[in-house]
Design an enzyme around this catalytic site. Sequence first.
Site, short mmCIF file in Angstrom:
data_model
loop_
_atom_site.label_atom_id
_atom_site.label_comp_id
_atom_site.label_asym_id
_atom_site.label_seq_id
_atom_site.Cartn_x
_atom_site.Cartn_y
_atom_site.Cartn_z
N ASP A 10 -75.72 39.37 1.67
CA ASP A 10 -76.54 40.21 0.15
C ASP A 10 -77.14 40.34 -0.38
O ASP A 10 -78.60 39.64 0.71
CB ASP A 10 -75.56 39.06 -0.93
CG ASP A 10 -76.57 39.39 -2.26
OD1 ASP A 10 -76.58 40.02 -2.44
OD2 ASP A 10 -76.04 38.99 -2.91
N HIS A 17 -74.90 40.98 -9.72
CA HIS A 17 -74.67 40.06 -8.65
C HIS A 17 -73.57 41.50 -8.22
O HIS A 17 -72.77 40.85 -8.22
CB HIS A 17 -74.99 39.05 -8.21
CG HIS A 17 -76.12 38.45 -8.46
ND1 HIS A 17 -76.36 37.73 -7.44
CD2 HIS A 17 -76.53 37.42 -9.05
CE1 HIS A 17 -77.64 36.88 -7.29
NE2 HIS A 17 -77.96 36.66 -8.94
N ASP A 51 -71.57 42.54 -4.39
CA ASP A 51 -72.21 42.69 -4.01
C ASP A 51 -73.13 42.34 -2.21
O ASP A 51 -74.55 42.27 -1.80
CB ASP A 51 -73.90 41.31 -4.60
CG ASP A 51 -73.82 40.30 -4.61
OD1 ASP A 51 -73.15 40.03 -4.42
OD2 ASP A 51 -74.36 39.86 -5.48
N GLN A 93 -81.77 38.05 -0.23
CA GLN A 93 -81.09 37.09 -0.81
C GLN A 93 -80.11 36.32 0.84
O GLN A 93 -80.81 35.31 0.80
CB GLN A 93 -79.50 36.55 -1.51
CG GLN A 93 -79.38 36.13 -2.42
CD GLN A 93 -78.46 36.02 -3.47
OE1 GLN A 93 -78.71 36.70 -4.51
NE2 GLN A 93 -76.84 36.00 -3.16
N ASN A 103 -78.88 33.43 18.14
CA ASN A 103 -77.46 33.75 17.25
C ASN A 103 -77.85 33.97 15.85
O ASN A 103 -78.99 33.43 15.18
CB ASN A 103 -76.30 34.11 17.68
CG ASN A 103 -76.28 32.02 17.42
OD1 ASN A 103 -76.33 31.55 16.40
ND2 ASN A 103 -76.25 31.24 18.79
N LYS A 131 -68.00 35.89 -5.00
CA LYS A 131 -67.91 35.06 -6.18
C LYS A 131 -66.94 33.70 -5.66
O LYS A 131 -66.53 33.04 -6.21
CB LYS A 131 -68.07 35.38 -6.94
CG LYS A 131 -68.63 36.11 -7.40
CD LYS A 131 -70.27 36.75 -7.67
CE LYS A 131 -71.05 37.49 -7.91
NZ LYS A 131 -71.58 38.59 -6.65
N TYR A 227 -79.28 25.79 -3.99
CA TYR A 227 -78.34 26.67 -4.08
C TYR A 227 -79.56 28.29 -3.57
O TYR A 227 -80.09 28.42 -4.58
CB TYR A 227 -77.93 27.02 -6.42
CG TYR A 227 -77.15 28.33 -6.35
CD1 TYR A 227 -76.41 28.21 -5.03
CD2 TYR A 227 -77.22 29.11 -6.99
CE1 TYR A 227 -75.10 29.59 -5.75
CE2 TYR A 227 -76.21 30.68 -7.48
CZ TYR A 227 -74.80 30.13 -6.91
OH TYR A 227 -74.51 31.23 -6.57
N LYS A 230 -73.72 32.42 -3.94
CA LYS A 230 -72.48 32.57 -3.23
C LYS A 230 -72.52 32.73 -1.74
O LYS A 230 -73.37 33.68 -1.25
CB LYS A 230 -71.40 32.56 -4.30
CG LYS A 230 -70.70 31.41 -4.71
CD LYS A 230 -71.06 29.96 -4.58
CE LYS A 230 -69.31 29.10 -4.42
NZ LYS A 230 -70.33 28.36 -3.76
N ASP A 232 -69.70 34.14 -0.08
CA ASP A 232 -68.65 34.99 -0.37
C ASP A 232 -68.59 35.43 1.29
O ASP A 232 -68.71 35.91 1.83
CB ASP A 232 -69.89 36.59 -1.15
CG ASP A 232 -70.27 36.11 -2.37
OD1 ASP A 232 -69.63 35.29 -2.57
OD2 ASP A 232 -71.22 36.25 -2.57
N ASP A 285 -69.71 37.63 -14.60
CA ASP A 285 -70.43 37.74 -13.03
C ASP A 285 -68.84 37.17 -11.83
O ASP A 285 -69.25 37.12 -10.73
CB ASP A 285 -71.22 36.77 -12.29
CG ASP A 285 -72.74 36.64 -12.45
OD1 ASP A 285 -72.61 38.31 -13.39
OD2 ASP A 285 -73.27 36.44 -12.29
P1 13P Z 1 -73.60 35.89 -5.47
O1 13P Z 1 -74.31 35.48 -3.83
O2 13P Z 1 -72.70 36.83 -4.67
O3 13P Z 1 -75.12 36.87 -5.22
O4 13P Z 1 -73.47 35.28 -6.77
C1 13P Z 1 -74.22 34.73 -7.25
C2 13P Z 1 -74.35 34.05 -8.43
O5 13P Z 1 -75.05 32.90 -8.77
C3 13P Z 1 -73.95 34.90 -9.26
O6 13P Z 1 -73.24 34.43 -10.90
MG MG Z 2 -72.52 38.19 -3.47
MG MG Z 3 -76.14 38.16 -5.32
MG MG Z 4 -73.29 35.01 -2.09
#
Ligand code: 13P
Ligand code: MG
Ligand code: MG
Ligand code: MG
Length: 372
Positions: A10, A17, A51, A93, A103, A131, A227, A230, A232, A285
């Site tokens: 991302d 997001h 995203d 991000q 790597n 997500k 945090y 996520k 993903d 989201d």
């Molecule tokens: P992403 O990891 O897809 O950017 O999502 C972050 C998030 O907290 C959405 O609510």
């Molecule tokens: Mg994402």
């Molecule tokens: Mg994001």
């Molecule tokens: Mg993410």
Amino acid sequence: MTTLSIIKADTGGFVGHSAVHPDLLATAQEAARRAVGDGLLLDAHVASCGDDVSLIMTHEHGADSERVHGFAWDTFQETTEVAKRLGLYGAGQDLLSDAFSGNLKGMGPGYAELEFTDRPSEPVICFLADKTEPGAWNLALYKMFADPFNTAGLVIDEKMHAGFRFEVYDLFEEKRITFDCPEELYDMLMFIGAPARYVVHAVESRNLTEQAAATSTQRLSLIAGKYVGKDDPVMIVRCQSGLPAVGEVLEPFSFPYTVGGAMRGSHHAPLLPVSIPDAHTARFDGPPRVVALGFQITDGRLIGPRDMFADPSFDGARQQANTAMDYLRRHGPFEPHRLPLEDLEYTTMRALEARIAQRWQPMPEVATTMAR
Ligand code: 13P
Ligand code: MG
Ligand code: MG
Ligand code: MG
Ligand code: 13P
Ligand code: MG
């Protein structure tokens, strides 16, 4: 040997997001075109889910190649620059490190890689999710490779009857173990049923000793110590000829099981199988999405993709997911919609505990009236 690598990150969301801006995809496509032209890659396809941008690449450099990982890192730097110019949300991000060294391990971008000697026909499905966390693949992989009610071939295909070997990572202790299924199924389920910690990393056929599946297993919060978004995750599954048929590989997603990761990475919600045009998030989201890109790999070329969930046979799953989402959403800030305290990606708890620490009193022997 051919290596199929999916490397994803991302590098900025459009809007919030929810999706990837077309200019980021165009930038990645141009980089991929150059890398194929230069001979680094045999072929490449750029895709997205929510995203996150995925570089789906074939090459001959093996897994963890400095050149291929370095190419992905440079490409994500380029897309980050575009995201910054457009003021997209969370530009860069997932790029957690300042400089590339060897790597991508521990650097933020996720990757799943699988090396194989091409069979005369090589059908592969690339799954991309948004997500959610890498353990989200556990239930699907269990069903594909160990559940005869999902995969008829486990019973009726001589090449599959011996079962599959699962490699499982303990992400908290940074250990790994293999389980031979079917005989160690119950042992394995004790672990992989806790997907925040235990993640299926790879699956191989015991009969063919061929690797059949690979997942991205990194947890961003464990790398960053906080945090940052996520994970993903992505997943590669090879199909047919002693491996599950394409329809057996897709079948687990006909049940929109619940995964961790919606809204601020901190809520359970159903995993919604969608077509490529629907691979973006919206409600709360989420709900968390999965897309399936089907390819035939021929002489290293990616013939495809076919948009495997763009099919009415997944409409029932989508409807069920929306019903489950309504049900879970009505729990608001209560578990099991909100993740348990130890799995929460965001938390006010530490500051809150410190602020009110002095106010806790021992419980009375007999509680009658409210204490004043
Ligand atoms: P992403 O990891 O897809 O950017 O999502 C972050 C998030 O907290 C959405 O609510
Ligand atoms: Mg994402
Ligand atoms: Mg994001
Ligand atoms: Mg993410
Ligand atoms: P076809 O006859 O359409 O090739 O199908 C073969 C099969 O076994 C599908 O699961
Ligand atoms: Mg046929």
